[in-house]
Write a protein that holds these residues in place. Structure first.
Motif, PDB file in Angstrom:
ATOM      1  N   THR A 124      49.597  37.267  44.153  1.00 52.98           N
ATOM      2  CA  THR A 124      48.835  36.709  43.034  1.00 52.98           C
ATOM      3  C   THR A 124      48.589  35.210  43.156  1.00 52.98           C
ATOM      4  OG1 THR A 124      50.898  36.450  41.793  1.00 52.98           O
ATOM      5  CG2 THR A 124      49.645  38.477  41.437  1.00 52.98           C
ATOM      6  N   THR A 125      49.075  34.614  44.230  1.00 57.26           N
ATOM      7  CA  THR A 125      48.823  33.192  44.489  1.00 57.26           C
ATOM      8  C   THR A 125      48.407  33.015  45.945  1.00 57.26           C
ATOM      9  OG1 THR A 125      51.151  32.771  45.068  1.00 57.26           O
ATOM     10  CG2 THR A 125      50.504  32.441  42.759  1.00 57.26           C
ATOM     11  N   LEU A 126      47.815  31.891  46.224  1.00 59.43           N
ATOM     12  CA  LEU A 126      47.400  31.576  47.590  1.00 59.43           C
ATOM     13  C   LEU A 126      48.569  30.925  48.312  1.00 59.43           C
ATOM     14  CD1 LEU A 126      45.032  31.530  49.629  1.00 59.43           C
ATOM     15  CD2 LEU A 126      44.487  29.243  48.782  1.00 59.43           C
ATOM     16  N   ASP A 127      49.320  31.742  49.089  1.00 60.10           N
ATOM     17  CA  ASP A 127      50.463  31.186  49.797  1.00 60.10           C
ATOM     18  C   ASP A 127      50.016  30.539  51.102  1.00 60.10           C
ATOM     19  OD1 ASP A 127      49.975  33.301  51.550  1.00 60.10           O
ATOM     20  OD2 ASP A 127      51.666  34.504  50.835  1.00 60.10           O
ATOM     21  N   SER A 128      50.964  29.999  51.842  1.00 58.29           N
ATOM     22  CA  SER A 128      50.632  29.250  53.057  1.00 58.29           C
ATOM     23  C   SER A 128      49.981  30.132  54.111  1.00 58.29           C
ATOM     24  CB  SER A 128      51.889  28.599  53.636  1.00 58.29           C
ATOM     25  OG  SER A 128      52.882  29.580  53.931  1.00 58.29           O
ATOM     26  N   ALA A 153      44.220  34.544  33.211  1.00 60.52           N
ATOM     27  CA  ALA A 153      44.473  33.137  33.540  1.00 60.52           C
ATOM     28  C   ALA A 153      44.926  32.992  34.992  1.00 60.52           C
ATOM     29  CB  ALA A 153      45.528  32.563  32.592  1.00 60.52           C
ATOM     30  N   GLN A 154      45.792  33.902  35.436  1.00 57.10           N
ATOM     31  CA  GLN A 154      46.251  33.865  36.825  1.00 57.10           C
ATOM     32  C   GLN A 154      45.092  34.075  37.794  1.00 57.10           C
ATOM     33  OE1 GLN A 154      46.446  37.280  38.442  1.00 57.10           O
ATOM     34  NE2 GLN A 154      46.481  36.159  40.379  1.00 57.10           N
ATOM     35  N   LEU A 155      44.209  35.047  37.479  1.00 55.80           N
ATOM     36  CA  LEU A 155      43.083  35.340  38.363  1.00 55.80           C
ATOM     37  C   LEU A 155      42.135  34.154  38.447  1.00 55.80           C
ATOM     38  CD1 LEU A 155      41.496  37.316  40.115  1.00 55.80           C
ATOM     39  CD2 LEU A 155      40.395  38.173  38.029  1.00 55.80           C
ATOM     40  N   LYS A 156      41.864  33.540  37.316  1.00 55.70           N
ATOM     41  CA  LYS A 156      40.968  32.380  37.314  1.00 55.70           C
ATOM     42  C   LYS A 156      41.540  31.247  38.155  1.00 55.70           C
ATOM     43  CE  LYS A 156      38.054  29.743  34.149  1.00 55.70           C
ATOM     44  NZ  LYS A 156      37.616  29.615  32.716  1.00 55.70           N
ATOM     45  N   ALA A 157      42.851  31.025  38.035  1.00 59.85           N
ATOM     46  CA  ALA A 157      43.507  29.990  38.834  1.00 59.85           C
ATOM     47  C   ALA A 157      43.480  30.340  40.312  1.00 59.85           C
ATOM     48  CB  ALA A 157      44.940  29.802  38.353  1.00 59.85           C
ATOM     49  N   LEU A 158      43.698  31.621  40.636  1.00 57.49           N
ATOM     50  CA  LEU A 158      43.674  32.059  42.033  1.00 57.49           C
ATOM     51  C   LEU A 158      42.289  31.857  42.636  1.00 57.49           C
ATOM     52  CD1 LEU A 158      44.849  33.469  44.536  1.00 57.49           C
ATOM     53  CD2 LEU A 158      44.293  35.671  43.441  1.00 57.49           C
ATOM     54  N   THR A 212      27.890  42.679  30.103  1.00 53.16           N
ATOM     55  CA  THR A 212      29.075  42.120  29.450  1.00 53.16           C
ATOM     56  C   THR A 212      30.210  41.929  30.438  1.00 53.16           C
ATOM     57  OG1 THR A 212      28.498  43.164  27.337  1.00 53.16           O
ATOM     58  CG2 THR A 212      30.806  42.519  27.653  1.00 53.16           C
ATOM     59  N   GLU A 213      30.469  42.959  31.220  1.00 55.56           N
ATOM     60  CA  GLU A 213      31.545  42.868  32.202  1.00 55.56           C
ATOM     61  C   GLU A 213      31.252  41.791  33.242  1.00 55.56           C
ATOM     62  OE1 GLU A 213      34.025  46.193  34.541  1.00 55.56           O
ATOM     63  OE2 GLU A 213      32.030  45.836  35.383  1.00 55.56           O
ATOM     64  N   ALA A 214      30.008  41.707  33.683  1.00 53.02           N
ATOM     65  CA  ALA A 214      29.642  40.715  34.691  1.00 53.02           C
ATOM     66  C   ALA A 214      29.870  39.304  34.186  1.00 53.02           C
ATOM     67  CB  ALA A 214      28.175  40.900  35.089  1.00 53.02           C
ATOM     68  N   SER A 215      29.494  39.047  32.961  1.00 50.64           N
ATOM     69  CA  SER A 215      29.698  37.724  32.383  1.00 50.64           C
ATOM     70  C   SER A 215      31.175  37.365  32.334  1.00 50.64           C
ATOM     71  CB  SER A 215      29.087  37.683  30.983  1.00 50.64           C
ATOM     72  OG  SER A 215      29.270  36.415  30.387  1.00 50.64           O
ATOM     73  N   GLN A 216      32.004  38.340  31.983  1.00 42.64           N
ATOM     74  CA  GLN A 216      33.446  38.109  31.903  1.00 42.64           C
ATOM     75  C   GLN A 216      34.063  37.920  33.284  1.00 42.64           C
ATOM     76  OE1 GLN A 216      34.257  41.700  29.737  1.00 42.64           O
ATOM     77  NE2 GLN A 216      34.155  40.706  27.734  1.00 42.64           N
ATOM     78  N   LEU A 217      33.630  38.721  34.255  1.00 41.99           N
ATOM     79  CA  LEU A 217      34.131  38.562  35.617  1.00 41.99           C
ATOM     80  C   LEU A 217      33.731  37.204  36.182  1.00 41.99           C
ATOM     81  CD1 LEU A 217      33.369  42.095  37.150  1.00 41.99           C
ATOM     82  CD2 LEU A 217      35.635  41.133  36.709  1.00 41.99           C
ATOM     83  N   HIS A 218      32.498  36.833  35.925  1.00 43.59           N
ATOM     84  CA  HIS A 218      32.006  35.548  36.430  1.00 43.59           C
ATOM     85  C   HIS A 218      32.826  34.396  35.870  1.00 43.59           C
ATOM     86  CE1 HIS A 218      29.213  32.109  36.858  1.00 43.59           C
ATOM     87  NE2 HIS A 218      28.866  32.739  37.965  1.00 43.59           N
ATOM     88  N   ASN A 219      33.223  34.505  34.615  1.00 45.07           N
ATOM     89  CA  ASN A 219      34.031  33.460  33.986  1.00 45.07           C
ATOM     90  C   ASN A 219      35.398  33.331  34.639  1.00 45.07           C
ATOM     91  OD1 ASN A 219      34.547  31.495  31.814  1.00 45.07           O
ATOM     92  ND2 ASN A 219      36.002  33.018  31.055  1.00 45.07           N
TER      93      ASN A 219
END
Length: 324
Positions: A124-128, A153-158, A212-219
């Protein structure tokens, strides 16, 4: 193996796909094939699309067709995606470049090959290790799976982290088909299965929900959905039994598939029609075995008709499957 869709009469913008995964020998046909995960090369101007996707084009419509198409736009500040540090693309100024096509000429051969790949990683994170892969391969895209997601929130950060580490802005894709094939399980509309939409047969509803889903995924930083499934599927097939198809009526599959494509692409998400040439008549899982389709000259056009409709609608990608 790179497979151009030649001879299938799908139109001038046919996709090419690279299948990647575990190799398996099939002695009876004298071939060694690979099983998914699949690497998708979008239909039109892959490298141009990669360069544009996250380079300040959000207001201009992104990869979808809301306000223009990649490869035809004029460069302005988007040229800033090119770095000058070691290993990055050395780009001309906006005035010198004039177009993405010109910009592509400044990629090295290694970078161009990397742009033809869509890869994946665990966690779930970008490791080395994953960061090193991005630096070494410089891929055109990343496909995220369920193990890459824990919260919106985790996905957006990733996704933000992935783009920050990329030498060239990435296509970031997910399988968000609806039903049980949803990688992002929170924070976006959980669409019903395609089978349910097929039973309703309401294109306007499909387009509305896809939008609707596309807008949310894009965000959340996603810019490509590996959907819709447009296989003309019998109830007993691998796709039909999993409720992943709109049904076994090619006209309905075509109409609803185009509605989904228009919904996704009008809100910044590149759509992907799958699975060429069709899994609608086989009960064999292509991820574990090699399906053999027995289609007559009369049956094949029916299986391909939703893909022709998708191509005509300007779908950004197509995914082939492993079949004979």
């Amino acid at each position: 193996m790179i497979t151009p869709l030649r001879g299938l009469d799908l139109g001038p913008e046919a996709a090419i796909i690279i299948g990647m995964g575990t190799s398996k020998a099939y002695p009876k046909i004298g071939a060694t094939l690979t099983s998914p995960r699949l690497t998708t090369i979008p239909l039109r101007a892959l490298i141009a699309s990669c360069l544009l996707l996250t380079a300040g084009w959000t207001a201009a419509g992104n990869l979808g067709h809301g306000a223009g198409r990649p490869g035809t736009r004029t460069l302005s500040t988007a040229v800033s995606v090119c770095g000058t540090s070691a290993g990055r693309v050395s780009c001309p100024s906006a005035e010198q470049a004039g177009s993405i096509s010109t910009l592509v000429k400044h990629l090295t051969l290694r970078q161009k090959v990397g742009q033809m790949m869509m890869v994946s990683f665990a966690g779930t994170t970008l490791d080395s290790r994953a960061a090193a892969m991005l630096s070494q391969i410089q891929p055109g895209g990343i496909t995220l799976f369920g193990d890459n997601f824990s919260s919106p929130a985790q996905l957006k950060a990733l996704d933000k982290s992935l783009q920050a580490h990329a030498h060239i802005p990435l296509i970031i894709s997910v399988d968000q088909e609806g039903g049980y094939v949803n990688r992002v399980t929170k924070g976006v509309l959980q669409m019903p299965s395609e089978q349910e939409y097929g039973q309703l047969d309401q294109p306007a509803t499909v387009k509305k929900d896809a939008s609707t889903e596309a807008s949310q995924l894009h965000n959340l930083g996603i810019n490509m959905d590996l959907a819709p499934v447009v296989d003309v599927a019998t109830p007993s097939s691998i796709i039909g039994s999993e409720a992943r198809s709109y049904g076994n009526n090619a006209a309905v599959d075509s109409t609803l598939g185009v509605a989904a494509i228009n919904g996704y692409q009008s809100h910044g998400i590149a759509a992907t029609a799958k699975h060429v040439v069709g899994l609608g008549t086989t009960q064999t899982n292509p991820e574990t075995q090699l399906p053999v389709l027995h289609l007559s000259a009369k049956q094949l056009p029916t299986q391909l008709s939703p893909f022709r409709a998708a191509s005509k609608a300007g779908v950004d990608g197509m995914m082939v499957t492993h079949v004979i």
